[in-house]
Design a protein around this motif. Structure first.
Motif, mmCIF file in Angstrom:
data_model
loop_
_atom_site.group_PDB
_atom_site.id
_atom_site.type_symbol
_atom_site.label_atom_id
_atom_site.label_comp_id
_atom_site.label_asym_id
_atom_site.label_seq_id
_atom_site.Cartn_x
_atom_site.Cartn_y
_atom_site.Cartn_z
ATOM 1 N N CYS A 49 0.797 -1.121 0.179
ATOM 2 C CA CYS A 49 0.078 -0.398 -0.330
ATOM 3 C C CYS A 49 1.106 1.045 -0.027
ATOM 4 O O CYS A 49 0.675 2.191 -0.398
ATOM 5 C CB CYS A 49 -0.904 0.320 1.454
ATOM 6 S SG CYS A 49 0.126 0.219 3.290
ATOM 7 N N GLY A 50 2.386 0.546 0.293
ATOM 8 C CA GLY A 50 2.541 2.814 0.445
ATOM 9 C C GLY A 50 2.512 3.074 1.340
ATOM 10 O O GLY A 50 1.632 2.703 2.030
ATOM 11 N N SER A 51 2.195 4.590 1.170
ATOM 12 C CA SER A 51 1.295 5.302 1.996
ATOM 13 C C SER A 51 0.299 5.973 1.665
ATOM 14 O O SER A 51 -0.282 6.471 2.619
ATOM 15 C CB SER A 51 2.499 6.770 1.932
ATOM 16 O OG SER A 51 1.766 7.509 0.348
ATOM 17 N N GLY A 52 -0.203 4.989 1.364
ATOM 18 C CA GLY A 52 -2.215 4.615 1.741
ATOM 19 C C GLY A 52 -2.972 4.939 0.842
ATOM 20 O O GLY A 52 -3.772 5.804 0.762
ATOM 21 N N GLN A 53 -2.703 6.672 -0.150
ATOM 22 C CA GLN A 53 -3.408 6.820 -1.488
ATOM 23 C C GLN A 53 -3.999 6.109 -2.007
ATOM 24 O O GLN A 53 -5.779 6.552 -1.911
ATOM 25 C CB GLN A 53 -2.074 7.352 -2.726
ATOM 26 C CG GLN A 53 -1.086 8.754 -1.698
ATOM 27 C CD GLN A 53 0.269 8.068 -2.114
ATOM 28 O OE1 GLN A 53 0.309 7.052 -1.679
ATOM 29 N NE2 GLN A 53 0.669 8.661 -2.277
#
Length: 270
Positions: A49-53
């Motif tokens: 998800c990385g930083s959730g964008q």
């Protein structure tokens, strides 16, 4: 094996600042799901998800959304961002998801699945998805295009020079485009109900500096930056200077239309 990238705090912060949130792709995914079941969906899991964008965009459609990433820095960054109360994050590898068999309505990976141990991930996806649950994998190509008045062609020639300069630092197994990786995954998926789309053009209006900032978050640039920080900085400044000159403007805050080309596939578990 899983590739571990995007793990530094500075990189996670840049990822949060510059990566594009794929709202159009969420609409496509939900349309695909709603054609197969009209009920309220319970659990969506966004892997890598990385930083959730992208994760937060799922919130209106599910009772609960969980973003998973192997990077502690990315999860920490996601947790600092404002999010709906039904969204949470956990550090976890894509191939070992902490969910019971048949618990998940939607399993998605947005611009991440090419880094996974793909056979293991697909087996894990099949384990956690409920019958009728959906798998959605998407990515976009490096060769983004720019549109600005009557100088779009000139801008894209500059962009092509940038992409060519970064190509030697791209992970060899990705090839010129990771689309083949996703196509191979699509072909290996045994679900009869599945769809492949080669190109969805998504447009965003961004400052020139933000466009270059987004390119700087990509793995080839990060490899170059680690190997030769001065050269990476020179490359970024040179591209910005050339773009502004072609646009006949002086500020990197000048907005330009960025065309991001997504490819994706969707599948419904029998």
């Amino acid at each position: 094996m899983t590739r571990r990238l995007f793990e530094g705090k500075d990189h996670a912060a840049a990822y949060m600042q510059y990566r594009v949130a794929p709202q159009e792709m969420i609409s496509i995914i939900m349309s695909y799901m709603e054609k197969r079941a009209s009920k309220k969906f319970n659990l969506a899991v966004d892997v890598g998800c990385g930083s959730g964008q992208g994760t937060v965009l799922l919130a209106p459609h599910f009772t609960r959304v969980v973003g998973m990433d192997i990077s502690a820095a990315q999860i920490e960054m996601a947790q600092t961002n404002s999010r709906p109360p039904n969204v949470s994050y956990r550090q976890c590898p894509a191939e070992e998801l902490p969910f019971a068999p048949g618990e998940v309505d939607l399993l998605t990976a947005m611009t991440a699945a090419h880094w996974f141990d793909r056979p293991r991930f697909l087996l894990e996806a099949d384990r956690v998805l409920r019958p009728g649950g959906c798998l959605a994998l998407l990515n976009y190509t490096l060769d983004m295009e720019l549109e600005y008045g009557d100088v779009s062609d000139a801008l894209n020639d500059i962009c092509k020079e940038l992409y060519a300069a970064l190509l030697p630092f791209r992970a060899p197994y990705l090839g010129l485009s990771s689309a083949k990786i996703y196509a191979d995954m699509f072909n290996s998926c045994s679900y009869p109900d599945k769809e492949w789309n080669e190109c969805l053009r998504v447009k965003r209006t961004l400052p020139v500096g933000a466009y270059v900032g987004m390119v700087e978050t990509f793995s080839p640039y990060q490899v170059l930056k680690k190997k030769d920080p001065a050269e990476a900085e020179r490359l970024s400044k040179d591209v910005i200077t050339k773009l502004l000159s072609a646009m006949k403007v002086s500020s990197p805050d000048t907005e330009v239309t960025v065309v991001v080309k997504y490819f994706y596939w969707l599948a419904c578990k029998p």
